[in-house]
Motif scaffolding. Structure first.
Motif, short mmCIF file in Angstrom:
data_model
loop_
_atom_site.label_atom_id
_atom_site.label_comp_id
_atom_site.label_asym_id
_atom_site.label_seq_id
_atom_site.Cartn_x
_atom_site.Cartn_y
_atom_site.Cartn_z
N LYS A 1 43.36 30.63 37.58
CA LYS A 1 42.82 31.93 37.25
C LYS A 1 42.25 31.84 35.84
O LYS A 1 42.97 31.94 34.86
CB LYS A 1 43.84 33.05 37.35
N ASN B 1 40.56 32.45 32.25
CA ASN B 1 40.56 33.57 31.30
C ASN B 1 39.13 34.03 31.12
O ASN B 1 38.20 33.27 31.23
CB ASN B 1 41.13 33.13 29.95
N LYS B 2 39.00 35.30 30.79
CA LYS B 2 37.65 35.85 30.56
C LYS B 2 37.08 35.28 29.29
O LYS B 2 37.77 34.96 28.37
CB LYS B 2 37.70 37.35 30.45
N ASN C 1 35.77 31.84 44.79
CA ASN C 1 35.59 32.98 43.89
C ASN C 1 36.35 34.13 44.54
O ASN C 1 35.77 35.07 45.05
CB ASN C 1 34.10 33.28 43.75
N ASN D 1 34.84 34.95 34.86
CA ASN D 1 35.24 36.20 35.49
C ASN D 1 36.74 36.14 35.72
O ASN D 1 37.39 35.17 35.37
CB ASN D 1 34.45 36.46 36.78
N ASP D 2 37.28 37.19 36.33
CA ASP D 2 38.73 37.24 36.47
C ASP D 2 39.19 36.92 37.89
O ASP D 2 40.27 37.29 38.30
CB ASP D 2 39.25 38.61 36.04
N ARG D 3 38.37 36.20 38.63
CA ARG D 3 38.72 35.86 39.99
C ARG D 3 39.45 34.51 40.05
O ARG D 3 39.37 33.71 39.14
CB ARG D 3 37.46 35.83 40.85
N TYR D 4 40.12 34.30 41.18
CA TYR D 4 40.85 33.05 41.38
C TYR D 4 39.93 31.95 41.85
O TYR D 4 39.00 32.17 42.61
CB TYR D 4 41.96 33.25 42.41
N LYS E 1 38.90 37.30 45.12
CA LYS E 1 39.32 38.53 44.44
C LYS E 1 40.84 38.62 44.34
O LYS E 1 41.36 39.09 43.34
CB LYS E 1 38.82 39.76 45.20
N ARG F 1 44.88 36.99 44.99
CA ARG F 1 45.68 35.76 45.02
C ARG F 1 45.98 35.35 46.46
O ARG F 1 45.96 34.16 46.80
CB ARG F 1 46.97 35.96 44.23
#
Length: 82
Positions: free
Chosen positions: A79, A81-82, A54, A8-11, A56, A58
């Motif tokens: 972070k 990558n998808k 997880n 996913n695109d979460r930190y 949302k 930064r």
């Protein structure tokens, strides 16, 4: 090992890198102290990494990173990558 947490695109925060057995121990120790935070082991040949959180944003991730740095001084933000 949970692969869904990494796609996913979460930190995330990486708290450990090393071999399989030591990574498992680091993950277990982290989960004992942080029951409400996602944590998983990610394998990237030849290194195992322990990723936690997880987040949302930064800012949210950096706040947790600052808290975790006391116990895990080498921790840093990731972070994926998808």
């Amino acid at each position: 090992m949970n692969s869904s947490i990494t796609i996913n695109d979460r930190y995330k925060i990486q708290i450990f890198t090393g071999d399989s057995e030591t990574s498992k121990k680091a993950l277990t120790d982290f989960r004992k102290e942080n029951k409400n935070i996602d944590a998983t082991i990610v394998f990237n040949t030849p290194i195992y990494k322990v990723w936690v959180g997880n987040f949302k944003t930064r800012i949210e991730a950096e706040n947790k990173l600052n808290a975790l740095k006391k116990k895990y001084p080498n921790a840093f933000l990731v972070k994926p990558n998808k």
